[in-house]
Design a protein around this motif. Sequence first.
Motif, PDB file in Angstrom:
ATOM      1  N   PRO A 146      44.923 -65.780-127.510  1.00 43.26           N
ATOM      2  CA  PRO A 146      44.481 -65.588-128.892  1.00 43.26           C
ATOM      3  C   PRO A 146      44.109 -64.154-129.240  1.00 43.26           C
ATOM      4  O   PRO A 146      43.971 -63.832-130.424  1.00 43.26           O
ATOM      5  N   ASP A 147      43.930 -63.291-128.238  1.00 43.83           N
ATOM      6  CA  ASP A 147      43.541 -61.908-128.525  1.00 43.83           C
ATOM      7  C   ASP A 147      44.584 -61.164-129.351  1.00 43.83           C
ATOM      8  O   ASP A 147      44.252 -60.187-130.024  1.00 43.83           O
ATOM      9  N   CYS A 180      45.003 -69.904-132.392  1.00 42.44           N
ATOM     10  CA  CYS A 180      44.276 -68.628-132.310  1.00 42.44           C
ATOM     11  C   CYS A 180      42.768 -68.829-132.272  1.00 42.44           C
ATOM     12  O   CYS A 180      42.026 -67.895-131.955  1.00 42.44           O
ATOM     13  N   HIS A 184      38.249 -68.193-128.800  1.00 42.32           N
ATOM     14  CA  HIS A 184      38.166 -66.877-129.458  1.00 42.32           C
ATOM     15  C   HIS A 184      37.250 -66.958-130.679  1.00 42.32           C
ATOM     16  O   HIS A 184      37.667 -67.330-131.780  1.00 42.32           O
ATOM     17  N   ASN A 187      38.101 -64.676-133.889  1.00 45.42           N
ATOM     18  CA  ASN A 187      39.167 -65.211-134.739  1.00 45.42           C
ATOM     19  C   ASN A 187      38.625 -66.306-135.651  1.00 45.42           C
ATOM     20  O   ASN A 187      38.971 -66.387-136.839  1.00 45.42           O
ATOM     21  N   ASP A 227      33.933 -69.601-126.301  1.00 45.76           N
ATOM     22  CA  ASP A 227      34.250 -68.216-125.949  1.00 45.76           C
ATOM     23  C   ASP A 227      33.099 -67.640-125.129  1.00 45.76           C
ATOM     24  O   ASP A 227      32.043 -67.298-125.676  1.00 45.76           O
TER      25      ASP A 227
END
Length: 464
Positions: A146-147, A180, A184, A187, A227
């Motif tokens: 997802p970065d 995404c 994360h 995001n 996360d």
Amino acid sequence: MAKFILQETFNDAVKENIVEFSMSPDEAREETVKQFEAQGVNLGNIIKDLTFNGETGQPILKEALDRLKGHISTESPLETPVLINNLEILESECNKSVPHRVLAGKLAAHEVLISILEKEISKPDLNTDLLHKALVAAIALTNHQPDIFDAEDLAIAIKILETQKDPILIRDVLQWLAKCCIMHEMNRQSIVGADVIDKLKPLIRLKNAEILRDVCTVFRCLVLDDDIRVEFGHAHEHGKLLANAVLIDLTKLLSEYEDKNVICDILLTIASLIVRHEFCVMVEDAGGLTFALDLLKKYPESLKVCGESLKFLRALAGHDGVKHHIVQQGAAPLIHNVLNIHKKNETLAKVALICVSTLTLRVKENSLAFFETAIPETIVETMKIHANSKIVQRNAAWAIRNMVSRCRDQCESFLSCGAEDLLNAAMTAHPTIQQDLKSALRDLGCKVDLKEEWTGTAKIKIAN
């Protein structure tokens, strides 16, 4: 000391075997692995299952990305069928594993896809098939990576949601957003901060079951707290925003669908959004409680429906008043029936026992309602069946403790079924949950050795 090589070195060796020695791609790859391992090279950092072109000896992932880069940078773009074919190769390779996706990222796959997407959505007569293939490739690339999702990606996703009505494209964007969000936090915050919730809310009213399920997935992903790089996430804040925006609408939608998969997705989503006790009342008032109990009556044999319904009821029990109403409306015999039917299924047993534990916590009337269904025998039988499951034993101990803590005259109901021996056996088998098991034994009135964890260090006598 172990020797290491670069991925490019490995690829060049495979290419040499293909071109110079006329090996097939599979033979060349196997021979290359043997050669390097014979030299003492550690190939732990190498993607050994790349697909190679049998004529050029190059990885097809690199060739596809080189063609896509040429399509973007030159004035002689690829024909649409060729462009779609290369996007399909990119998607296929990215779907193989995380290392494949990382390699694609290093080869600038993200920049290539963004350029194609931006160019396509700016056209007044965009090619739906091409846009779909580019989005699917972006989903594959973002999966567990997802970065790479950034402000440009989000802007493209929002523009498609705002301008496109094609259900396929809408689903693509929803799946992209969901991928995404996993692991994360930033995001998730960016998506909520861009008011994407306002754009998702109308989608649940489209009467499209597949879109509704994808929207529900995005909602659940936005309230994740997974996360580890972030000390404090905004899961609770996101849950409040979503609950105020869509909770009542989702609850009312339950009665509009007959597909059990859709119903289960909605139930799971509602349960994940009930982050405050007042939301429990909102859902009950909208008919959610009655609907969930009806599901347990209608589909007692369905593992999925029963599991999601029990999770839903447990979430509703976060409000003490609603907890009373759940049992008053006949939940106890329904839950007992479901546990009895599925007691051999470990997953359902875990859910049912924790639901019993939650509903009977500090509520004597609820405990008595469960005792009237003769559930102690079923709980003990479930413990016997899943003696090796730590979670089942723990949840059963919680249920026993909560049921008898305010109904001590009912302790014999469990003791006569052999609960004491099972709890003592579980302490030996699962030492990490000894305190939970001991609390159940204590409230059953059984002999239990309680260890004083700390007695202090100062030699001080208290006068009074």
